[in-house]
Scaffold this motif. Structure first.
Motif, short mmCIF file in Angstrom:
data_model
loop_
_atom_site.label_atom_id
_atom_site.label_comp_id
_atom_site.label_asym_id
_atom_site.label_seq_id
_atom_site.Cartn_x
_atom_site.Cartn_y
_atom_site.Cartn_z
N ALA A 61 0.83 -1.21 0.00
CA ALA A 61 0.00 0.00 0.00
C ALA A 61 0.87 1.25 0.00
CB ALA A 61 -0.93 -0.01 1.21
N SER A 66 -1.42 4.18 -1.42
CA SER A 66 -2.84 4.04 -1.08
C SER A 66 -3.01 4.22 0.42
CB SER A 66 -3.35 2.66 -1.52
OG SER A 66 -4.68 2.47 -1.08
N ARG A 69 -5.83 1.77 2.06
CA ARG A 69 -5.39 0.40 2.34
C ARG A 69 -4.38 0.37 3.49
NH1 ARG A 69 -2.92 -2.46 -2.46
NH2 ARG A 69 -2.52 -0.37 -3.27
#
Length: 685
Positions: A61, A66, A69
């Motif tokens: 991640a 991200s 996540r």
């Protein structure tokens, strides 16, 4: 079962057909605890093993930038850490509970078996092995039973992680799935060798323990013959053998430990090398490589638990086999219906109890008409006449407010009767008679008294009761038949009523027993020591009777033995702390109250000896003379020296004189050691 609920009301009847069956029986009897440990173990190992997946996804991640996540993986990591902490704590709690529960159950079984067998146990099993079973073997058995649930949870976790790795990253997952089973089984071929070496070590340790206990028990004899150095050298050699066996066993276990460290390291290197190659060719992501690498590292933790169960079984199986062998021992019971009087002649379906003249008394078919209960002859009162309430102190109560009826012997217990015979010493005690035994050595008297009660663990033939070995009788029958009062009996704290509330036939009342033991002044002393006491039976006895004199404690113990009313009563110096006037009254009352029952008194008191039907002189653990007290005083110099308490040169002179008389009949050859010692004694005389 919780630890605070231990010990068990009933530990159960174990399956002792083999060590494996005994372990299986123990596991089945704590199934609830095993399931709890399995559940908490799954939570703990699953939480630990899931951490690498969350770490790998979190790394990926970050690489993918991200934040959602990454936050999700952070929350999962916190949840897994909480599950790990909770599972580990409660798994440890459940495991310790299972360990303690198993150890307690096995120890209760061993204690019950030791109580059931008595001295038979040490005659059939070496003392060193008994010590080993009750200490080290109990720990190893408990280790295996406790480890089953933990190792099962670890095994389930390893299988699930391997499946997850194959699904998550097939290339690396296949390597891990193939390598982990090899790690688990690599050390298995070495475990039998390690277990055999450990068994050799335990066997040698048991022999060394047995040698040490024998040396300590015979230290006085060894000093007398100058054999301390001999036995010290023997124990030193045995100790060195134990040390060498321990080193030999430790080498194998160190090899197993090294393999358990080396092989997981090699698997980890293989995974890293292959994973880097896959990552460089873009066949896996960095997050997947981190996941597989972390999983391999953490899987060594549950994998050790899988290997532990094999080690635990290798250790516990021989331990369980030894425990099962001890627990499978049985008394060689002889049907009590065949017990007769004399030397064991059958007397029909029920035993017969000797009457005052020593002859059997009962119904014509050999058994009483009241359902098999052995009839008891009528008891005279303390004064020698028939029982009468006027003979008893009126202040005492032993009716509904007295002793509990629960301590009466059951009516269907067939109590054997007959002569008492000790093959080791040649001592023969006729049924229904008062026999006095005189021993020059007080320690020898104590040992012989223990033998007559079946309490001696020394090797040798068992004492015969009515021609039947005492060891072969059912335990409850043997305990009902013979009671031994030690030279220094123990009085437990509580009321006088509780002290005398013992299993008894009911043939002797508490009042009669107290009167026979001349306890009037003891009752008065107890009443004075317990203010507000109306009934002397409610008077309190302090711990070990410390508030009473030695003679008072002795008489209370004698009353307790008399009220039990066994078929055979063995008393070791029952009046050694009593003044002569009281002793004379006790001697008369004891003879009158025990009429029709076999009584053996170990004493050197002329007052008791003169009341005995027969007197036996035991010298050097052998019966050397039998007769009446006054006859032996005239004819036996050794007997006279013991009874008149001659000491020093007078006693030695009497012993030499008697030896010379004996050897005049059977003379030892002068060429032997015994002959040389005899010649030296004769020259001194």
């Amino acid at each position: 079962m919780r630890i605070q609920d231990l010990p068990f009301p009933d530990p159960g009847v174990p399956d002792t057909r083999s060590g494996a069956r005994f372990l299986w029986w123990l596991g089945r009897h704590q199934l609830g605890g095993q399931l709890k440990a399995l559940a908490w173990g799954l939570l703990h190992f699953a939480s630990v093993s899931a951490l690498p997946f969350c770490v790998g996804l979190a790394v990926q991640a970050v690489l993918d930038r991200s934040g959602a996540r990454l936050a999700l993986m952070g929350g999962l990591l916190a949840l897994l850490c909480a599950g790990n902490a909770l599972g580990d704590t409660l798994l440890h709690r459940a495991a310790v509970t299972n360990w303690v529960t198993t150890a307690t159950r096995v120890q209760q079984l061993l204690a019950r078996k030791a109580t059931e067998l008595g001295s038979v146990l040490t005659r059939r099993v070496a003392a060193g092995e008994v010590v080993t079973v009750s200490t080290g073997d109990v720990e190893k058995i408990s280790w295996f039973v406790e480890a089953v649930s933990r190792c099962t949870a670890a095994l389930v976790t390893v299988v699930l992680v391997c499946i997850a790795l194959v699904v998550h990253q097939p290339a690396l997952g296949a390597v891990v799935a193939a390598g982990l089973p090899l790690l688990a089984v690599t050390v298995l071929p070495l475990l039998p060798h390690a277990a055999r070496r450990a068994d050799v070590q335990r066997a040698k340790a048991g022999r060394a323990t047995e040698l040490a206990s024998d040396t300590v028990a015979g230290l006085r004899v060894l000093r007398g013959i100058g054999g301390e150095q001999l036995f010290l050298d023997r124990y030193r050699r045995a100790s060195q053998e134990v040390r060498q066996a321990a080193v030999h066993s430790a080498r194998m276990w160190s090899l197993i430990a090294a393999i358990q460290v080396l092989l997981p390291g090699l698997l980890l290197l293989a995974v890293v090398w292959y994973g880097v190659h896959l990552a460089r060719t873009d066949r896996i992501t960095v997050g997947q490589l981190v996941t597989v690498y972390s999983s391999v590292m953490l899987l060594t933790y549950p994998l050790r638990h899988v290997q532990e169960i094999a080690m635990a079984y290798s250790f516990s199986r021989p331990s369980a086999q030894r425990a099962a062998r001890v627990l499978s021992l049985r008394r060689a019971t002889v049907p009590t219906a065949q017990h007769g009087e004399g030397h064991g002649a059958p007397a029909g379906p029920h035993p017969r109890t000797p009457g005052p003249d020593g002859q059997g008394a009962g119904t014509e078919d050999g058994g009483p008409a009241d359902g098999g209960r052995t009839p008891r002859p009528a008891r005279p009162g303390p004064s020698g006449g028939p029982p009468s309430p006027s003979d008893d102190p009126p202040a005492l109560s032993d009716g509904p407010a007295g002793l509990s009826s629960g301590n009466r012997l059951p009516a269907d217990v067939p109590v054997p009767s007959g002569d008492l015979h000790d093959p080791a010493t040649g001592l023969h005690v006729p049924a229904g008679r008062l026999t006095a035994v005189v021993c020059g050595d007080p320690d020898a008297a104590g040992r012989l008294a223990e033998r007559l009660g079946g309490h001696s663990g020394e090797p040798g033939p068992s004492v015969l009761l009515g021609g039947v070995p005492l060891d072969a009788l059912p335990l409850d029958v043997a305990r009902t038949a013979v009671l031994v009062q030690d030279k220094e009996p123990v009085l437990l704290s509580g009321s006088l009523r509780e002290l005398l509330d013992v299993p008894a036939s009911g043939g002797v009342t508490v009042r009669a027993a107290l009167a026979a033991a001349q306890c009037d002044d003891v009752l008065a002393a107890l009443a004075r020591g317990t203010p507000g006491t109306v009934d002397p039976m409610d008077a309190r006895i302090t711990e070990r009777g410390r508030s009473l004199s030695g003679g008072q404690r002795q008489r209370l113990a004698l009353a307790r033995s008399i009220v039990t009313d066994p078929e055979v009563l063995v008393l070791d110096e029952p009046t050694s702390a009593v003044d002569s006037h009281t002793e004379a009254r006790i001697a008369k009352a004891l003879r009158d109250l025990r009429t029709g029952r076999t009584t053996v008194v170990f004493t050197s008191s002329p007052l008791l000896l003169d009341r005995a039907d027969r007197v036996v002189l035991v010298h050097d653990d052998t019966v050397v003379a039998v007769g009446a007290h006054r006859d032996l005083m005239r004819t036996e110099a050794r007997y006279r020296s013991v009874v008149t308490r001659e000491t020093g040169e007078a006693a030695d002179r009497a012993d030499r004189t008697q030896r010379g008389t004996d050897t005049g009949r059977t003379r030892a050859p002068h060429g032997t050691a015994a002959g040389e010692a005899l010649k030296e004694m004769e020259g001194t005389a």
